[in-house]
Scaffold this motif. Sequence first.
Motif, PDB file in Angstrom:
ATOM      1  N   LEU A  31       0.791  -0.972   0.170  1.00 44.11           N
ATOM      2  CA  LEU A  31       0.079   0.005  -0.010  1.00 44.11           C
ATOM      3  C   LEU A  31       0.889   1.536   0.001  1.00 44.11           C
ATOM      4  CD1 LEU A  31      -2.661  -0.901   2.557  1.00 44.11           C
ATOM      5  CD2 LEU A  31      -2.810  -1.181   0.195  1.00 44.11           C
ATOM      6  N   LEU A  32       2.129   1.223   0.548  1.00 42.02           N
ATOM      7  CA  LEU A  32       2.931   2.239   0.226  1.00 42.02           C
ATOM      8  C   LEU A  32       4.403   1.863  -0.029  1.00 42.02           C
ATOM      9  CD1 LEU A  32       3.435   5.240   1.284  1.00 42.02           C
ATOM     10  CD2 LEU A  32       4.047   4.420   3.591  1.00 42.02           C
ATOM     11  N   GLN A  33       4.520   2.407  -1.352  1.00 40.06           N
ATOM     12  CA  GLN A  33       6.149   2.314  -2.019  1.00 40.06           C
ATOM     13  C   GLN A  33       6.679   3.672  -2.206  1.00 40.06           C
ATOM     14  OE1 GLN A  33       7.367  -0.828  -2.239  1.00 40.06           O
ATOM     15  NE2 GLN A  33       5.272  -2.043  -1.695  1.00 40.06           N
ATOM     16  N   PHE A  34       8.225   3.552  -1.521  1.00 37.07           N
ATOM     17  CA  PHE A  34       8.811   4.747  -1.804  1.00 37.07           C
ATOM     18  C   PHE A  34      10.107   4.190  -2.637  1.00 37.07           C
ATOM     19  CE2 PHE A  34       7.448   6.082   2.409  1.00 37.07           C
ATOM     20  CZ  PHE A  34       6.747   7.196   2.218  1.00 37.07           C
ATOM     21  N   SER A  35      10.595   5.398  -3.464  1.00 40.66           N
ATOM     22  CA  SER A  35      11.553   5.045  -4.440  1.00 40.66           C
ATOM     23  C   SER A  35      12.904   4.837  -3.369  1.00 40.66           C
ATOM     24  CB  SER A  35      11.861   6.105  -5.138  1.00 40.66           C
ATOM     25  OG  SER A  35      12.268   7.471  -4.657  1.00 40.66           O
ATOM     26  N   ASP A  36      14.068   4.341  -3.774  1.00 38.16           N
ATOM     27  CA  ASP A  36      15.222   4.120  -3.193  1.00 38.16           C
ATOM     28  C   ASP A  36      15.518   5.328  -2.555  1.00 38.16           C
ATOM     29  OD1 ASP A  36      14.931   1.314  -3.397  1.00 38.16           O
ATOM     30  OD2 ASP A  36      16.345   1.179  -5.139  1.00 38.16           O
ATOM     31  N   ASP A  37      15.706   6.379  -3.398  1.00 40.61           N
ATOM     32  CA  ASP A  37      16.317   7.701  -3.076  1.00 40.61           C
ATOM     33  C   ASP A  37      15.231   8.358  -1.921  1.00 40.61           C
ATOM     34  OD1 ASP A  37      18.385   7.294  -4.882  1.00 40.61           O
ATOM     35  OD2 ASP A  37      17.385   8.638  -6.235  1.00 40.61           O
ATOM     36  N   THR A  38      14.114   8.233  -2.038  1.00 41.06           N
ATOM     37  CA  THR A  38      13.145   8.929  -1.059  1.00 41.06           C
ATOM     38  C   THR A  38      13.209   8.185   0.158  1.00 41.06           C
ATOM     39  OG1 THR A  38      11.536   9.424  -2.860  1.00 41.06           O
ATOM     40  CG2 THR A  38      10.919   9.180  -0.518  1.00 41.06           C
ATOM     41  N   ALA A  39      13.165   6.606   0.320  1.00 38.72           N
ATOM     42  CA  ALA A  39      13.440   5.946   1.308  1.00 38.72           C
ATOM     43  C   ALA A  39      14.626   5.978   2.071  1.00 38.72           C
ATOM     44  CB  ALA A  39      13.038   4.503   1.106  1.00 38.72           C
ATOM     45  N   SER A  40      15.849   6.304   1.204  1.00 43.23           N
ATOM     46  CA  SER A  40      17.156   6.512   2.020  1.00 43.23           C
ATOM     47  C   SER A  40      17.003   7.960   2.570  1.00 43.23           C
ATOM     48  CB  SER A  40      18.193   6.454   0.983  1.00 43.23           C
ATOM     49  OG  SER A  40      19.263   6.702   1.423  1.00 43.23           O
ATOM     50  N   ALA A  41      16.477   8.933   1.813  1.00 40.27           N
ATOM     51  CA  ALA A  41      16.521  10.457   2.487  1.00 40.27           C
ATOM     52  C   ALA A  41      15.701  10.346   3.819  1.00 40.27           C
ATOM     53  CB  ALA A  41      15.952  11.325   1.520  1.00 40.27           C
ATOM     54  N   ILE A  42      14.568   9.747   4.017  1.00 39.90           N
ATOM     55  CA  ILE A  42      13.760   9.520   4.992  1.00 39.90           C
ATOM     56  C   ILE A  42      14.437   8.932   6.243  1.00 39.90           C
ATOM     57  CG2 ILE A  42      11.456   8.745   5.884  1.00 39.90           C
ATOM     58  CD1 ILE A  42      10.125   9.185   3.329  1.00 39.90           C
ATOM     59  N   ARG A  43      15.052   7.842   5.898  1.00 39.24           N
ATOM     60  CA  ARG A  43      15.770   7.033   6.829  1.00 39.24           C
ATOM     61  C   ARG A  43      16.943   7.964   7.454  1.00 39.24           C
ATOM     62  NH1 ARG A  43      15.925   3.042   4.248  1.00 39.24           N
ATOM     63  NH2 ARG A  43      18.043   3.246   3.215  1.00 39.24           N
ATOM     64  N   GLN A  44      17.589   8.684   6.695  1.00 38.27           N
ATOM     65  CA  GLN A  44      18.957   9.396   7.106  1.00 38.27           C
ATOM     66  C   GLN A  44      18.305  10.633   7.791  1.00 38.27           C
ATOM     67  OE1 GLN A  44      21.128  10.578   3.626  1.00 38.27           O
ATOM     68  NE2 GLN A  44      21.902   8.458   3.266  1.00 38.27           N
ATOM     69  N   TYR A  45      17.162  11.161   7.388  1.00 36.82           N
ATOM     70  CA  TYR A  45      16.499  12.297   8.255  1.00 36.82           C
ATOM     71  C   TYR A  45      16.275  11.843   9.636  1.00 36.82           C
ATOM     72  CZ  TYR A  45      12.959  15.578   9.992  1.00 36.82           C
ATOM     73  OH  TYR A  45      12.189  16.415  10.901  1.00 36.82           O
ATOM     74  N   HIS A  46      15.652  10.708   9.771  1.00 40.71           N
ATOM     75  CA  HIS A  46      14.901   9.931  11.131  1.00 40.71           C
ATOM     76  C   HIS A  46      16.189   9.773  11.963  1.00 40.71           C
ATOM     77  CE1 HIS A  46      10.708   9.228   9.544  1.00 40.71           C
ATOM     78  NE2 HIS A  46      10.688  10.326  10.138  1.00 40.71           N
ATOM     79  N   ASP A  47      17.220   9.235  11.287  1.00 42.32           N
ATOM     80  CA  ASP A  47      18.523   8.852  12.085  1.00 42.32           C
ATOM     81  C   ASP A  47      19.045   9.805  12.504  1.00 42.32           C
ATOM     82  OD1 ASP A  47      17.985   5.998  11.453  1.00 42.32           O
ATOM     83  OD2 ASP A  47      19.510   6.204   9.938  1.00 42.32           O
ATOM     84  N   LYS A  48      19.129  11.132  11.899  1.00 43.10           N
ATOM     85  CA  LYS A  48      19.715  12.309  12.302  1.00 43.10           C
ATOM     86  C   LYS A  48      18.989  12.847  13.377  1.00 43.10           C
ATOM     87  CE  LYS A  48      21.366  16.881  10.912  1.00 43.10           C
ATOM     88  NZ  LYS A  48      21.529  17.856   9.708  1.00 43.10           N
ATOM     89  N   LEU A  49      17.701  13.065  13.186  1.00 47.18           N
ATOM     90  CA  LEU A  49      16.860  13.496  14.233  1.00 47.18           C
ATOM     91  C   LEU A  49      16.804  12.580  15.671  1.00 47.18           C
ATOM     92  CD1 LEU A  49      14.414  15.326  15.282  1.00 47.18           C
ATOM     93  CD2 LEU A  49      12.714  13.904  14.210  1.00 47.18           C
ATOM     94  N   LEU A  50      16.747  11.266  15.453  1.00 49.90           N
ATOM     95  CA  LEU A  50      16.807  10.433  16.662  1.00 49.90           C
ATOM     96  C   LEU A  50      18.213  10.568  17.366  1.00 49.90           C
ATOM     97  CD1 LEU A  50      15.313   7.373  15.657  1.00 49.90           C
ATOM     98  CD2 LEU A  50      14.219   8.983  17.050  1.00 49.90           C
ATOM     99  N   TYR A  51      19.158  10.776  16.638  1.00 45.00           N
ATOM    100  CA  TYR A  51      20.532  11.211  17.326  1.00 45.00           C
ATOM    101  C   TYR A  51      20.617  12.441  18.042  1.00 45.00           C
ATOM    102  CZ  TYR A  51      25.361  12.190  17.796  1.00 45.00           C
ATOM    103  OH  TYR A  51      26.920  12.606  18.366  1.00 45.00           O
ATOM    104  N   GLU A  52      20.117  13.418  17.527  1.00 46.95           N
ATOM    105  CA  GLU A  52      19.894  14.772  18.094  1.00 46.95           C
ATOM    106  C   GLU A  52      19.077  14.786  19.293  1.00 46.95           C
ATOM    107  OE1 GLU A  52      18.824  17.443  15.076  1.00 46.95           O
ATOM    108  OE2 GLU A  52      20.639  17.346  14.009  1.00 46.95           O
ATOM    109  N   LEU A  53      17.884  14.160  19.222  1.00 45.08           N
ATOM    110  CA  LEU A  53      16.974  14.075  20.401  1.00 45.08           C
ATOM    111  C   LEU A  53      17.611  13.357  21.462  1.00 45.08           C
ATOM    112  CD1 LEU A  53      13.628  13.109  18.509  1.00 45.08           C
ATOM    113  CD2 LEU A  53      14.261  15.234  19.643  1.00 45.08           C
TER     114      LEU A  53
END
Length: 364
Positions: A31-53
Motif C-alpha cells: 500500500l505504500l512504496q517509496f523509491s530508493d532515494d526517497t526511502a534513503s532520505a527519510i531514513r537518514q533524516y530520522h536517524d539524524k533526528l533521533l541522534y539529536e534528540l
Amino acid sequence: MTNITKTQAQARADQVRAFRAEQAVLSEQGLLQFSDDTASAIRQYHDKLLYELQQAQDVDLSEGARHLSLGMQIVSFLGAGALAASLFFLFYQYWGYFATATQVAILIAAPLVSLAVACWVQRFDSSGYYAKLAGLVSFASWILNIVMLGSIFNLTPSPNAFAVFAVYGFLLAYVLQVRLLLAAALICSFIFIGAQFGTWMGSYWIYVGQNPEQFFLPALFFFALPLWVSQARFHGFAAIYQMLSVVTFFVALLVLANWGGGSYLPWSPNLIEGCYQLTGFVASALLVFYGMRARAVNLMLTGNVFFALFLYTKFFDWWWDWLPKYLFFLGVGLTAILVLMVFNRLRKAQQYSLQRVQVSGGQS
C-alpha cells in the motif's frame, strides 16, 4: 533541540518509531512504496533526528531502553535513600565529638554543599539521574538540618518546619526537575496548611489528621495551580500536582463519609456522613467526566476508583448485616456490571464524537 522539553523530545522519538513500524506494515501489504532515494532520505533524516534528540534530552529509542530507564529511576531513588540514611547515621555516630558551633556549621553546610554538587552534576549529566540522586540527598540533608538544629537549641516543635521543608523541596524540584521532590514538597505543604488551620481552630497541630476538612482547600488550590500556571516545561509536574491533590481530597472525603465525628460542622454525625457520602459520589463522577474531557487517564481512573469505594462502603453500611453474603456480593457484582455498561456507553459516545471531528476535518 535544546529548547524543547524531554517530554516533547520523547514524544517526537515515539512518533518516528511509530511511523517506521506503520511504514513497514504498509510496505509489506503493497500500500505504500517509496523509491530508493526517497526511502534513503527519510531514513537518514530520522536517524539524524533521533541522534539529536538522544544527545540533547537522552530519550529512549526502544522499549528496552524505556524499561531500563524505569529501572534506573528506581535504583536512583533507592540509592538516594541509602545515601541519606548513611548521612543520618554518620551524623549520629560522631555528633557528640563536635562543639555546638561546629555542629551548626556542619548542618548548614550539608544541604548547601549537596545542592552545589547537584547543580554541578546536572551540567554534565544528560540523563539527569545522578543530579536527581544528589537532589534527593540534599533534601534529606535539609530535613536533617532543621530537625537537628531544633534539637540542639531545644526549640518547640512547630508546623512551620514543614513549610521550610516544602519551600526547599519546591526549589530543588524546579531547579533539577525531579517529580519525587515535587511530591515531597506537596505533602509537606498539605501537612503545614492542615496543621496551621487546625491551630487556628484551637487544636494542637500534631493532631492534623483528626479533622480531614483541613485538607480540602489546599487540595483544590494545588489541583487548580497547573491550570493557572503552565507546567509544560517540567515533565510530569502537572500530573503530580493534580494526582496528589485528588487523592488527598478524596481520602479526606472518604474518612468523613464514614466518621462524622471528625468534622467541624455542628450537625449530627449521621447527617454529616450522609452529606459527605453524597458529595463523594458527585465529586468522583465529576472527576471521571473531567478526566475524559481533558484526556487525563490517571484522573479518570482515580475518579473510578473512588466512586467504587464510596459505592461499596455504602453497600456495606446498608446490606452487610442483614443480607446473606452470597446476595451481598451478587448485588456488588451486578452494580459493577451496570457501571461498566454506563462507562462503555460513554466510551462509545466519545469515540463517535472523535470520528465525527476527524471526518469533518478530512472533508474540509
